[in-house]
Design a protein around this motif. Structure first.
Motif: not given
Length: 79
Positions: A40-45, A74-79
């Protein structure tokens, strides 16, 4: 503005069709509902990055508010 939900609880990872739909959908809000670790996070980023890089969004990256509910996301978003 319309809203589109991509619900993929039956998959360990978001399938390619759902991921592409969520990334490419325009003129609507997108809600991804899927299991932890499904992408999900990867897709939204990817959705945000495409909008900024393509120039279709006049908003600067600093004007986006992106919320997540886990430390890993959250760590994935910071990258």
């Amino acid at each position: 503005m319309s809203e589109i939900a991509v619900n993929n609880d039956d998959y360990i990872r978001l399938d390619e069709e759902s991921r592409k739909f969520a990334v490419d959908a325009r003129g609507c809000n997108v809600l991804l509902a899927a299991a932890a670790g499904s992408g999900k996070t990867t897709t939204l980023v990817e959705r945000i990055v495409q909008r900024i890089v393509s120039g279709e969004s006049e908003a600067h990256i600093d004007s986006y508010l992106v919320v997540t509910f886990t430390n890993a996301a959250a760590a994935e978003l910071r990258e």
